[in-house]
Design a protein around this motif. Structure first.
Motif, PDB file in Angstrom:
ATOM      1  N   GLY A  13       0.817  -1.196   0.000  1.00  0.00           N
ATOM      2  CA  GLY A  13       0.000   0.000   0.000  1.00  0.00           C
ATOM      3  C   GLY A  13       0.858   1.257   0.000  1.00  0.00           C
ATOM      4  O   GLY A  13       2.051   1.222   0.308  1.00  0.00           O
ATOM      5  N   ILE A  14       0.258   2.363  -0.356  1.00  0.00           N
ATOM      6  CA  ILE A  14       0.960   3.644  -0.378  1.00  0.00           C
ATOM      7  C   ILE A  14       0.254   4.600   0.583  1.00  0.00           C
ATOM      8  O   ILE A  14      -0.918   4.408   0.911  1.00  0.00           O
ATOM      9  CB  ILE A  14       0.987   4.251  -1.800  1.00  0.00           C
ATOM     10  CG1 ILE A  14      -0.441   4.520  -2.299  1.00  0.00           C
ATOM     11  CG2 ILE A  14       1.728   3.340  -2.758  1.00  0.00           C
ATOM     12  CD1 ILE A  14      -0.489   5.260  -3.631  1.00  0.00           C
ATOM     13  N   PRO A  15       0.953   5.636   1.054  1.00  0.00           N
ATOM     14  CA  PRO A  15       0.296   6.618   1.928  1.00  0.00           C
ATOM     15  C   PRO A  15      -0.925   7.234   1.256  1.00  0.00           C
ATOM     16  O   PRO A  15      -0.958   7.434   0.039  1.00  0.00           O
ATOM     17  CB  PRO A  15       1.393   7.665   2.167  1.00  0.00           C
ATOM     18  CG  PRO A  15       2.670   6.909   1.996  1.00  0.00           C
ATOM     19  CD  PRO A  15       2.399   5.899   0.916  1.00  0.00           C
ATOM     20  N   TYR A  16      -1.910   7.550   2.050  1.00  0.00           N
ATOM     21  CA  TYR A  16      -3.203   8.027   1.560  1.00  0.00           C
ATOM     22  C   TYR A  16      -3.065   9.225   0.626  1.00  0.00           C
ATOM     23  O   TYR A  16      -3.695   9.281  -0.434  1.00  0.00           O
ATOM     24  CB  TYR A  16      -4.077   8.392   2.766  1.00  0.00           C
ATOM     25  CG  TYR A  16      -5.481   8.808   2.429  1.00  0.00           C
ATOM     26  CD1 TYR A  16      -6.488   7.864   2.273  1.00  0.00           C
ATOM     27  CD2 TYR A  16      -5.806  10.154   2.282  1.00  0.00           C
ATOM     28  CE1 TYR A  16      -7.784   8.254   1.968  1.00  0.00           C
ATOM     29  CE2 TYR A  16      -7.099  10.546   1.983  1.00  0.00           C
ATOM     30  CZ  TYR A  16      -8.085   9.591   1.825  1.00  0.00           C
ATOM     31  OH  TYR A  16      -9.366   9.975   1.518  1.00  0.00           O
ATOM     32  N   LEU A  26      -7.794  17.249  -0.620  1.00  0.00           N
ATOM     33  CA  LEU A  26      -7.218  17.992   0.500  1.00  0.00           C
ATOM     34  C   LEU A  26      -7.167  19.486   0.185  1.00  0.00           C
ATOM     35  O   LEU A  26      -7.526  20.327   1.026  1.00  0.00           O
ATOM     36  CB  LEU A  26      -5.815  17.462   0.805  1.00  0.00           C
ATOM     37  CG  LEU A  26      -5.048  18.183   1.919  1.00  0.00           C
ATOM     38  CD1 LEU A  26      -5.774  18.036   3.250  1.00  0.00           C
ATOM     39  CD2 LEU A  26      -3.622  17.642   2.021  1.00  0.00           C
ATOM     40  N   ALA A  27      -6.741  19.815  -1.034  1.00  0.00           N
ATOM     41  CA  ALA A  27      -6.696  21.222  -1.431  1.00  0.00           C
ATOM     42  C   ALA A  27      -8.098  21.819  -1.514  1.00  0.00           C
ATOM     43  O   ALA A  27      -8.329  22.964  -1.102  1.00  0.00           O
ATOM     44  CB  ALA A  27      -5.984  21.352  -2.775  1.00  0.00           C
ATOM     45  N   SER A  30      -9.320  22.467   1.955  1.00  0.00           N
ATOM     46  CA  SER A  30      -8.534  23.470   2.680  1.00  0.00           C
ATOM     47  C   SER A  30      -8.880  24.896   2.266  1.00  0.00           C
ATOM     48  O   SER A  30      -9.006  25.785   3.116  1.00  0.00           O
ATOM     49  CB  SER A  30      -7.038  23.224   2.454  1.00  0.00           C
ATOM     50  OG  SER A  30      -6.653  21.952   2.918  1.00  0.00           O
ATOM     51  N   PHE A  31      -9.036  25.118   0.966  1.00  0.00           N
ATOM     52  CA  PHE A  31      -9.159  26.493   0.482  1.00  0.00           C
ATOM     53  C   PHE A  31     -10.389  27.213   1.023  1.00  0.00           C
ATOM     54  O   PHE A  31     -10.269  28.307   1.595  1.00  0.00           O
ATOM     55  CB  PHE A  31      -9.147  26.500  -1.049  1.00  0.00           C
ATOM     56  CG  PHE A  31      -8.992  27.866  -1.633  1.00  0.00           C
ATOM     57  CD1 PHE A  31      -7.740  28.445  -1.769  1.00  0.00           C
ATOM     58  CD2 PHE A  31     -10.103  28.593  -2.033  1.00  0.00           C
ATOM     59  CE1 PHE A  31      -7.594  29.717  -2.301  1.00  0.00           C
ATOM     60  CE2 PHE A  31      -9.970  29.859  -2.567  1.00  0.00           C
ATOM     61  CZ  PHE A  31      -8.711  30.428  -2.700  1.00  0.00           C
ATOM     62  N   PRO A  32     -11.600  26.659   0.894  1.00  0.00           N
ATOM     63  CA  PRO A  32     -12.776  27.416   1.365  1.00  0.00           C
ATOM     64  C   PRO A  32     -12.891  27.480   2.881  1.00  0.00           C
ATOM     65  O   PRO A  32     -13.656  28.285   3.405  1.00  0.00           O
ATOM     66  CB  PRO A  32     -13.956  26.648   0.754  1.00  0.00           C
ATOM     67  CG  PRO A  32     -13.450  25.273   0.566  1.00  0.00           C
ATOM     68  CD  PRO A  32     -11.992  25.401   0.248  1.00  0.00           C
ATOM     69  N   THR A  33     -12.162  26.628   3.602  1.00  0.00           N
ATOM     70  CA  THR A  33     -12.244  26.632   5.072  1.00  0.00           C
ATOM     71  C   THR A  33     -11.017  27.277   5.706  1.00  0.00           C
ATOM     72  O   THR A  33     -10.781  27.105   6.903  1.00  0.00           O
ATOM     73  CB  THR A  33     -12.395  25.193   5.594  1.00  0.00           C
ATOM     74  OG1 THR A  33     -11.258  24.412   5.176  1.00  0.00           O
ATOM     75  CG2 THR A  33     -13.664  24.546   5.063  1.00  0.00           C
ATOM     76  N   PHE A  34     -10.224  27.975   4.886  1.00  0.00           N
ATOM     77  CA  PHE A  34      -9.024  28.661   5.364  1.00  0.00           C
ATOM     78  C   PHE A  34      -8.048  27.697   6.047  1.00  0.00           C
ATOM     79  O   PHE A  34      -7.387  28.039   7.026  1.00  0.00           O
ATOM     80  CB  PHE A  34      -9.393  29.803   6.321  1.00  0.00           C
ATOM     81  CG  PHE A  34     -10.276  30.840   5.699  1.00  0.00           C
ATOM     82  CD1 PHE A  34      -9.752  31.818   4.873  1.00  0.00           C
ATOM     83  CD2 PHE A  34     -11.645  30.800   5.903  1.00  0.00           C
ATOM     84  CE1 PHE A  34     -10.578  32.771   4.281  1.00  0.00           C
ATOM     85  CE2 PHE A  34     -12.478  31.744   5.316  1.00  0.00           C
ATOM     86  CZ  PHE A  34     -11.942  32.732   4.501  1.00  0.00           C
ATOM     87  N   GLY A  35      -7.982  26.487   5.528  1.00  0.00           N
ATOM     88  CA  GLY A  35      -7.021  25.505   6.008  1.00  0.00           C
ATOM     89  C   GLY A  35      -7.501  24.634   7.141  1.00  0.00           C
ATOM     90  O   GLY A  35      -6.904  23.590   7.414  1.00  0.00           O
ATOM     91  N   VAL A  40      -7.995  19.074   9.466  1.00  0.00           N
ATOM     92  CA  VAL A  40      -8.749  17.953  10.049  1.00  0.00           C
ATOM     93  C   VAL A  40      -8.704  16.740   9.123  1.00  0.00           C
ATOM     94  O   VAL A  40      -8.506  15.599   9.566  1.00  0.00           O
ATOM     95  CB  VAL A  40     -10.204  18.384  10.319  1.00  0.00           C
ATOM     96  CG1 VAL A  40     -11.040  17.192  10.783  1.00  0.00           C
ATOM     97  CG2 VAL A  40     -10.247  19.494  11.357  1.00  0.00           C
ATOM     98  N   TYR A  41      -8.881  16.985   7.837  1.00  0.00           N
ATOM     99  CA  TYR A  41      -8.856  15.901   6.850  1.00  0.00           C
ATOM    100  C   TYR A  41      -7.497  15.213   6.831  1.00  0.00           C
ATOM    101  O   TYR A  41      -7.404  13.978   6.814  1.00  0.00           O
ATOM    102  CB  TYR A  41      -9.192  16.492   5.482  1.00  0.00           C
ATOM    103  CG  TYR A  41      -9.272  15.495   4.351  1.00  0.00           C
ATOM    104  CD1 TYR A  41      -9.954  14.293   4.494  1.00  0.00           C
ATOM    105  CD2 TYR A  41      -8.679  15.770   3.125  1.00  0.00           C
ATOM    106  CE1 TYR A  41     -10.032  13.389   3.450  1.00  0.00           C
ATOM    107  CE2 TYR A  41      -8.751  14.874   2.071  1.00  0.00           C
ATOM    108  CZ  TYR A  41      -9.426  13.688   2.239  1.00  0.00           C
ATOM    109  OH  TYR A  41      -9.499  12.797   1.200  1.00  0.00           O
ATOM    110  N   TYR A  42      -6.435  16.004   6.862  1.00  0.00           N
ATOM    111  CA  TYR A  42      -5.085  15.440   6.844  1.00  0.00           C
ATOM    112  C   TYR A  42      -4.804  14.643   8.116  1.00  0.00           C
ATOM    113  O   TYR A  42      -4.248  13.538   8.063  1.00  0.00           O
ATOM    114  CB  TYR A  42      -4.059  16.560   6.690  1.00  0.00           C
ATOM    115  CG  TYR A  42      -2.626  16.070   6.709  1.00  0.00           C
ATOM    116  CD1 TYR A  42      -2.052  15.511   5.575  1.00  0.00           C
ATOM    117  CD2 TYR A  42      -1.856  16.159   7.871  1.00  0.00           C
ATOM    118  CE1 TYR A  42      -0.750  15.049   5.590  1.00  0.00           C
ATOM    119  CE2 TYR A  42      -0.550  15.699   7.896  1.00  0.00           C
ATOM    120  CZ  TYR A  42      -0.001  15.146   6.759  1.00  0.00           C
ATOM    121  OH  TYR A  42       1.291  14.680   6.781  1.00  0.00           O
TER     122      TYR A  42
END
Length: 232
Positions: A13-16, A26-27, A30-35, A40-42
Motif C-alpha cells: 500500500g501507499i500513503p493516503y 485535501l486542497a 482546505s481552500f474554502p475553510t481557510f485551512g 482535520v482531513y489530513y
C-alpha cells in the motif's frame, strides 16, 4: 506483500495522500475553510495506507493465499441428479453513485464560481476557488466511474459462475432462453452474457439442424470421458 480485495492489485500500500485524487480533495477542502478543514482531513487520514490502483483502504487487503481462499470462484461441482444450483451471487462492490453525484455538484459549483469571477471583472480568488472545486469534482466523478466499472465486472463474473453451474447440471449444453429464464435476465442481456463467455474453446456456439442456437461447454459435456494425462 498483500492483495487488494477490490481490484486484485498485489504489492504494498501507499500513503493516503500519495493518490492524486486525495491530494486534490485535501486542497479543495482546505481552500474554502481557510485551512481548517484540510488540517482535520489530513490529521484523520495521514497514517492510512491505500491501494495504488483503486485507492481502497489497505487495511482490508489480505495475503495472496488468504485472498485466493476467500475470493476465488467456487469450483464447478458435479451434482448427481441435477440438483438445483445456488441462486445467490454474493455481495458486489458499490456503484459509486454518491461519488459521481458529489463530483457533478462540485463541477457545478466550480462553473458558477469561475463565471462569477469572470463576469465581475475577473476576480482571481473566485477563479482559483472554482478551479480547485473543478479539479476535486473531476477526480471524484472519475473515482465513482471506476467504481461503476468494477461493479459491472463483478456482476458479470458472478453471472458467469452461475452459468457454469447451470451448464454442469444440464450436461454442458445451454441456450440463451434457458439462461435468461434461470437467471431472470432479458433475452438481450442473456445473449450478451453468453457471447462474452464464448471463446471458441471452453465455450463455443453452434446451430442445430432445426436452427436452434446453443452453447456447448466441451469440458463439462465430456467430463466423464476425460482421463488424466500419464506421466512420461
Amino acid at each position: 506483500m498483500r492483495q487488494c480485495l477490490r481490484c486484485g492489485y498485489r504489492g504494498d500500500g501507499i500513503p493516503y495522500f500519495r493518490k492524486p485524487l486525495h491530494a486534490v480533495l485535501l486542497a479543495a477542502v482546505s481552500f474554502p475553510t481557510f485551512g481548517l478543514g484540510g488540517l482535520v482531513y489530513y490529521a484523520s487520514h495521514r497514517r492510512n495506507l491505500v491501494c495504488p490502483d483503486c485507492g481502497h483502504g489497505w487495511e482490508h487487503a489480505r495475503k495472496p493465499g488468504e485472498v485466493a481462499a476467500v475470493e476465488s470462484p467456487p469450483q464447478v461441482p458435479s451434482r448427481p441428479g441435477g440438483a438445483p444450483s445456488p441462486s445467490g451471487t454474493g455481495p458486489v462492490p458499490p456503484s459509486g453513485i454518491g461519488r459521481r453525484v458529489v463530483g457533478v455538484g462540485l463541477g457545478v459549483v466550480a462553473l458558477l464560481s469561475i463565471l462569477a469571477g469572470v463576469v465581475d471583472g475577473f476576480v482571481p480568488e473566485a477563479v482559483v476557488t472554482g478551479s480547485i472545486f473543478g479539479m476535486g469534482g473531476s477526480g471524484m466523478f472519475l473515482w465513482g466511474w471506476q467504481a461503476l466499472q468494477w461493479r459491472r465486472r463483478a456482476v458479470m463474473q458472478a453471472l458467469g459462475r452461475r452459468v457454469l453451474r447451470m451448464a454442469t447440471d444440464r450436461g454442458g449444453v445451454l441456450t440463451v432462453t434457458e439462461v435468461a429464464a434461470e437467471l431472470d435476465l432479458s433475452l438481450e442481456a442473456a445473449e450478451k452474457l453468453m457471447i462474452g463467455m464464448d471463446d471458441g474453446f471452453r465455450v463455443r456456439s453452434d446451430i442445430t439442424d432445426q436452427g436452434v442456437l446453443y452453447y456447448e461447454f466441451p469440458e463439462l459435456r465430456h467430463q466423464e470421458r476425460l482421463q488424466p494425462g500419464k506421466e512420461a
